[in-house]
Design a protein around this motif. Structure first.
Motif, PDB file in Angstrom:
ATOM      1  N   HIS A 534      -4.339  21.508 -41.446  1.00 59.31           N
ATOM      2  CA  HIS A 534      -3.852  20.553 -42.437  1.00 59.31           C
ATOM      3  C   HIS A 534      -4.751  20.531 -43.668  1.00 59.31           C
ATOM      4  O   HIS A 534      -4.268  20.499 -44.806  1.00 59.31           O
ATOM      5  CB  HIS A 534      -3.775  19.154 -41.823  1.00 59.31           C
ATOM      6  CG  HIS A 534      -2.666  18.985 -40.840  1.00 59.31           C
ATOM      7  ND1 HIS A 534      -1.351  18.900 -41.222  1.00 59.31           N
ATOM      8  CD2 HIS A 534      -2.675  18.901 -39.487  1.00 59.31           C
ATOM      9  CE1 HIS A 534      -0.587  18.757 -40.149  1.00 59.31           C
ATOM     10  NE2 HIS A 534      -1.364  18.752 -39.084  1.00 59.31           N
ATOM     11  N   LEU A 537      -4.077  23.424 -45.939  1.00 56.98           N
ATOM     12  CA  LEU A 537      -2.874  23.233 -46.744  1.00 56.98           C
ATOM     13  C   LEU A 537      -3.157  22.312 -47.931  1.00 56.98           C
ATOM     14  O   LEU A 537      -2.706  22.577 -49.053  1.00 56.98           O
ATOM     15  CB  LEU A 537      -1.754  22.650 -45.883  1.00 56.98           C
ATOM     16  CG  LEU A 537      -1.236  23.518 -44.734  1.00 56.98           C
ATOM     17  CD1 LEU A 537      -0.155  22.770 -43.960  1.00 56.98           C
ATOM     18  CD2 LEU A 537      -0.701  24.837 -45.243  1.00 56.98           C
ATOM     19  N   LEU A 558       2.448  31.872 -46.346  1.00 54.73           N
ATOM     20  CA  LEU A 558       2.526  32.433 -45.000  1.00 54.73           C
ATOM     21  C   LEU A 558       1.167  32.869 -44.483  1.00 54.73           C
ATOM     22  O   LEU A 558       0.975  32.985 -43.273  1.00 54.73           O
ATOM     23  CB  LEU A 558       3.494  33.614 -44.977  1.00 54.73           C
ATOM     24  CG  LEU A 558       4.970  33.264 -45.204  1.00 54.73           C
ATOM     25  CD1 LEU A 558       5.812  34.517 -45.191  1.00 54.73           C
ATOM     26  CD2 LEU A 558       5.465  32.275 -44.172  1.00 54.73           C
ATOM     27  N   THR A 561      -2.515  29.123 -41.959  1.00 56.48           N
ATOM     28  CA  THR A 561      -2.175  28.828 -40.570  1.00 56.48           C
ATOM     29  C   THR A 561      -1.258  27.614 -40.494  1.00 56.48           C
ATOM     30  O   THR A 561      -1.503  26.591 -41.135  1.00 56.48           O
ATOM     31  CB  THR A 561      -3.445  28.576 -39.752  1.00 56.48           C
ATOM     32  OG1 THR A 561      -4.292  29.725 -39.836  1.00 56.48           O
ATOM     33  CG2 THR A 561      -3.115  28.305 -38.294  1.00 56.48           C
ATOM     34  N   ALA A 562      -0.202  27.746 -39.715  1.00 57.82           N
ATOM     35  CA  ALA A 562       0.698  26.617 -39.518  1.00 57.82           C
ATOM     36  C   ALA A 562       0.065  25.608 -38.570  1.00 57.82           C
ATOM     37  O   ALA A 562      -0.480  25.987 -37.532  1.00 57.82           O
ATOM     38  CB  ALA A 562       2.033  27.093 -38.955  1.00 57.82           C
ATOM     39  N   ALA A 566       3.408  18.609 -37.404  1.00 54.92           N
ATOM     40  CA  ALA A 566       3.857  18.434 -38.776  1.00 54.92           C
ATOM     41  C   ALA A 566       3.716  16.965 -39.139  1.00 54.92           C
ATOM     42  O   ALA A 566       4.659  16.181 -39.000  1.00 54.92           O
ATOM     43  CB  ALA A 566       5.303  18.895 -38.930  1.00 54.92           C
ATOM     44  N   GLY A 571       2.704  20.082 -44.112  1.00 51.74           N
ATOM     45  CA  GLY A 571       2.768  20.584 -42.748  1.00 51.74           C
ATOM     46  C   GLY A 571       4.194  20.835 -42.303  1.00 51.74           C
ATOM     47  O   GLY A 571       4.480  21.814 -41.604  1.00 51.74           O
ATOM     48  N   ARG A 574       5.326  24.061 -43.994  1.00 52.34           N
ATOM     49  CA  ARG A 574       4.728  25.270 -43.401  1.00 52.34           C
ATOM     50  C   ARG A 574       5.302  25.542 -42.017  1.00 52.34           C
ATOM     51  O   ARG A 574       5.564  26.700 -41.665  1.00 52.34           O
ATOM     52  CB  ARG A 574       3.192  25.098 -43.309  1.00 52.34           C
ATOM     53  CG  ARG A 574       2.474  26.311 -42.735  1.00 52.34           C
ATOM     54  CD  ARG A 574       2.665  27.515 -43.621  1.00 52.34           C
ATOM     55  NE  ARG A 574       2.135  28.721 -43.009  1.00 52.34           N
ATOM     56  CZ  ARG A 574       2.834  29.519 -42.221  1.00 52.34           C
ATOM     57  NH1 ARG A 574       4.094  29.216 -41.938  1.00 52.34           N
ATOM     58  NH2 ARG A 574       2.302  30.599 -41.717  1.00 52.34           N
ATOM     59  N   CYS A 575       5.508  24.514 -41.220  1.00 42.12           N
ATOM     60  CA  CYS A 575       6.087  24.714 -39.889  1.00 42.12           C
ATOM     61  C   CYS A 575       7.526  25.199 -39.980  1.00 42.12           C
ATOM     62  O   CYS A 575       7.965  26.008 -39.159  1.00 42.12           O
ATOM     63  CB  CYS A 575       6.011  23.417 -39.086  1.00 42.12           C
ATOM     64  SG  CYS A 575       4.349  22.960 -38.559  1.00 42.12           S
ATOM     65  N   ASP A 578       7.867  28.825 -40.278  1.00 40.63           N
ATOM     66  CA  ASP A 578       7.495  29.534 -39.058  1.00 40.63           C
ATOM     67  C   ASP A 578       8.577  29.444 -37.982  1.00 40.63           C
ATOM     68  O   ASP A 578       8.318  29.854 -36.853  1.00 40.63           O
ATOM     69  CB  ASP A 578       6.191  28.969 -38.487  1.00 40.63           C
ATOM     70  CG  ASP A 578       5.042  29.932 -38.695  1.00 40.63           C
ATOM     71  OD1 ASP A 578       5.226  30.899 -39.442  1.00 40.63           O
ATOM     72  OD2 ASP A 578       3.959  29.726 -38.107  1.00 40.63           O
ATOM     73  N   ARG A 636       7.517  19.093 -33.279  1.00 37.00           N
ATOM     74  CA  ARG A 636       6.222  18.985 -33.955  1.00 37.00           C
ATOM     75  C   ARG A 636       6.092  17.746 -34.829  1.00 37.00           C
ATOM     76  O   ARG A 636       5.023  17.499 -35.368  1.00 37.00           O
ATOM     77  CB  ARG A 636       5.994  20.240 -34.818  1.00 37.00           C
ATOM     78  CG  ARG A 636       5.727  21.470 -33.980  1.00 37.00           C
ATOM     79  CD  ARG A 636       6.025  22.766 -34.728  1.00 37.00           C
ATOM     80  NE  ARG A 636       5.737  23.903 -33.867  1.00 37.00           N
ATOM     81  CZ  ARG A 636       6.536  24.356 -32.924  1.00 37.00           C
ATOM     82  NH1 ARG A 636       7.696  23.751 -32.716  1.00 37.00           N
ATOM     83  NH2 ARG A 636       6.201  25.384 -32.176  1.00 37.00           N
TER      84      ARG A 636
END
Length: 761
Positions: A534, A537, A558, A561-562, A566, A571, A574-575, A578, A636
């Motif tokens: 987090h 990000l 990308l 890291t996810a 979330a 978050g 980004r999730c 993915d 998530r």
């Protein structure tokens, strides 16, 4: 700050105090009393002492303690993983009808030779893909002379092409031409190399490709057909692992009763034709292929460990199973200190089931011989903390079909016990037969009698495992020569030594994957990426002065890291990117927004707007894509958050403009260029001021449209411009766009003027 900081205990507290005193004139010039009697100096000395004490203690954390701390986070050092390659097999005289699974090959790369094994059986046809093209769904009406795109030079040369066209609809098809006819019932294996597979697919193990849940596309459905007597006939026995051409994988099919004859297909020529047709649904982005190879099979750079032993003439052979070469037989053996087999027990259900490669029974006057996929690592001596080294180096993870047991203890009296492999022996009792396997070195460590049982004297440690070259195998690439492994396994699997020219193998592409065993530092770095996902990000947004990840380049997003959860808008975005099996072009999350109540504040609600790349003119997510993203984010999201996943709302923007051209400029060509420039600038995926897609909620400014028109080649200046939204009346100013909406180009009215001549186009 790193999870485990480096040692800093060389800095003692007097040095820290001296450094603090040196900074006082800069930070606090009014502080003039720097003696020990000053209360502030006493506080500095106390803080320096506490810091020095903490650093000293942190520097005394052992590697074992670090591993336990990581285990509390649910992380353990990863074992080495084998790389994967695709082998193209060309059969020759005397070739078998198919190659068995786990057939060994040797690749001679830049370093030492590397062993690899096929992961499944491969039927051999000798066919090659010599033609490829795309049908948009209407080429058949013209006999494949129109609406047909020939990809043969590019696709067979390794360049990426749109497999179903740039904007595929139902009926679009990929056509593949083989250089020979195939009789009915022939099994054919194709390997399709998809270009641009989504990053989420990388996390999926290749061995899980047979899982139907990972093979079905969320929206698109394709069918494979054969060209027989001028008509396309569906193939019923098909196993397509490419997920509707969106991921690299194998396609295994069986030719139907009509066979696969050589036919003429319009401009495509004489070939034996197959096609993959989009039967229903829609992709998120145009599927792209880089290569199609027939008679290809995937291979893993991990080989089974083989034990070869002399069997003493006095060896005791018991059990009810026959030791037949090539068969899997439950087998337990014991050896002496010279690694000579003293007892053989076949058929014990508690023993490991291994492939027998050679068996020569001992006689009263001659020793026997045994070769099997079973290794005797050593003989226990009854001492605590015994260690055994498995031959071959790094140990690969368990095969998907392997059982939980990989190590056993065999007693000369006939007993066999499985050994449980654990990360450490801290929780092992004195009677627990546990051991720790260091997969990087192949070292097996047993307990000391209090934490873990000690292998009794005379008991043989048996192991069935695979060895891997790890990261070294990941460097393997064409044109490294590949030959069949000249060992006893090859003869057993093929029923005898192959003829010199029975078949040849070649690497299709460089190896993918392949990692060495993680050490504690690498595992800690992985933990940091997960724990601070987090924060990374947030840092990325701050560095770009952006409010959403949608404002950053997709490739840069990308690489971040996810997070596991979330919990922020970034978050969630980004999730969403993915989501497995999807190709999302853009996603934007909005807080306190309910799509059913536009313009109102909806507390506790978050809306994620998902934008794919298709259809090209007006991208819209399919219901399957929305379900996939919603399902992924629901697992998530934080408790109490009401999450909505929807497609974008569009504002259709049209321009009425008059442009003056330079002398000699063709008005028709200039008009087409003006329309193309407007469509490009207003496109939701590739438009906008930066060419990365129109920002959500960004108004359309008249001045920017004027700049776009003025930059069109051949345009001297703009004499008139009016903008319309959603077919409304034209206006002389800009257009307002709601916060959760995007723009999409509509129909433009362009008047090109050259000198005194006026012409509407």
């Amino acid at each position: 700050m790193p999870l485990f900081p480096p040692s800093l205990d060389t800095r003692r507290w007097p040095d820290l105090v001296a450094e603090a005193r040196a900074l006082l004139p800069l930070e606090s010039p009014r502080w003039t009393d720097h003696n020990h009697s000053d209360p502030g100096i006493a506080v500095i000395e106390m803080l320096a002492w506490l810091v020095d004490t903490d650093v000293y203690r942190a520097s005394r954390v052992t590697d074992r303690h670090r591993r336990k701390l990581l285990a509390l986070l649910g992380l353990h050092p990863a074992a080495p993983s084998p790389a994967r390659v695709v082998l193209a097999i060309r059969p020759g005289p005397g070739a078998p009808p198919e190659l068995p699974a786990r057939l060994g090959f040797v690749a001679h790369g830049a370093d030492a030779p590397t062993g690899l094994e096929t992961v499944e059986t491969l039927p051999l046809t000798g066919a090659s893909v010599t033609a490829a093209g795309t049908d948009d769904g209407t080429a058949g009406e013209s006999g494949y002379t129109l609406e047909w795109t020939d990809h043969t030079p590019t696709l067979l040369g390794g360049a990426a092409v749109d497999a179903l066209g740039p904007d595929p609809g139902v009926g679009a098809a990929l056509l593949l031409g083989l250089d020979r006819a195939l009789p009915p019932g022939t099994a054919l294996a194709l390997h399709l190399d998809a270009s641009g597979s989504d990053v989420a697919d990388v996390a999926h193990a290749v061995d899980s490709a047979r899982d139907p849940g990972t093979l079905a596309h969320h929206g698109a459905r394709t069918v494979w057909e054969a060209r027989v007597d001028g008509a396309w006939q569906p193939l019923g026995d098909v196993e397509d692992r490419t997920r509707a051409l969106t991921r690299s994988g194998a396609v295994r099919l069986r030719i139907g009763p009509g066979g696969l004859p050589v036919e003429s297909l319009g401009a495509a020529g004489m070939r034996a034709w197959l096609r993959c047709r989009l039967d229903r649904g829609r992709h998120d982005a145009p599927p792209r292929l880089r290569r199609v190879v027939a008679d290809a099979v995937e291979a893993s750079l991990a080989v089974a460990a083989v034990g070869t032993y002399d069997v003493a003439s006095t060896a005791v052979v018991t059990g009810g199973a026959a030791l037949v070469e090539g068969a899997f037989v439950p087998l337990a053996i014991t050896v002496d200190s010279a690694r000579v087999v003293r007892t053989v027990r076949a058929g014990d259900p508690a023993a490991p089931s291994v492939r027998i490669l050679r068996w020569i029974a001992p006689t009263a006057g001659a020793a026997g011989r045994l070769a099997a996929e079973l290794v005797a690592a050593g003989v226990g001596d009854g001492a605590p903390e015994q260690t055994f080294t498995l031959p071959g180096g790094a140990v690969a993870p368990d095969a998907p079909t392997a059982g939980p047991d990989r190590v056993w203890l065999a007693d000369p009296a006939g007993g066999v016990e499985p050994v449980r492999l654990v990360p450490d022996l801290d929780a092992a009792g004195r009677t627990d037969l546990h051991a720790v396997l260091d997969a990087g070195t192949g070292t097996l460590t047993f307990g000391d009698g209090r934490a873990g049982r000690v292998p009794e004297a005379g008991r043989t440690v048996l192991a069935a495992y695979r060895t891997t070259s790890g990261a070294r195998g990941g460097a393997l690439a064409p044109p490294a020569p590949v030959v069949v492994a000249p060992d006893v396994r090859t003869g057993v699997l093929l029923g005898g030594p192959p003829a010199p020219d029975a078949f040849t193998a070649a690497l299709v592409d460089p190896a993918t994957g392949g990692t060495d065993a993680e050490d504690t530092a690498a595992t800690a770095a992985r933990a940091e990426r997960a724990l601070w996902a987090h924060e990374r990000l947030v840092d990325a947004l701050a560095a770009a002065d952006a409010h959403s990840l949608d404002d950053l380049p997709r490739a840069a997003v990308l690489r971040l890291t996810a997070p596991e959860r979330a919990v922020t808008l970034a978050g969630i975005e980004r999730c969403a990117l993915d989501t497995p099996g999807t190709r999302i072009a853009r996603v934007r999350a909005f807080a306190e927004t309910d799509p059913r109540l536009p313009g109102l504040v909806a507390s506790g609600c978050v809306t994620a707007v998902v934008v794919p790349a298709l259809p090209r003119g007006r991208p819209e997510p399919t219901p399957g894509l929305l379900r996939a993203v919603r399902r992924h984010l629901a697992a998530r999201r934080t408790a109490g958050t009401r999450l909505f996943v929807t497609g974008p709302r569009y504002v259709v923007v049209s321009a009425d403009t008059t442009v003056a051209l330079f002398p000699g400029v063709d008005p028709i060509a200039a008009t087409a260029a003006v329309r193309a420039a407007l469509d490009t600038f207003l496109h939701p995926i590739t438009g906008g001021p930066r060419g990365t897609g129109w920002p959500f909620g960004r108004d359309v400014h008249r001045s920017e449209v004027l700049r776009v028109l003025d930059e069109v080649p051949g345009v001297d200046h703009v004499t008139a411009l009016a903008l319309r939204a959603d077919g409304g009346p034209p206006g002389c100013g800009g257009l307002c766009v709601p916060p959760t909406a995007l723009v999409v180009p509509g129909e433009h009215a362009v008047l090109a003027v050259r000198g005194e001549e006026r012409r509407w186009v």
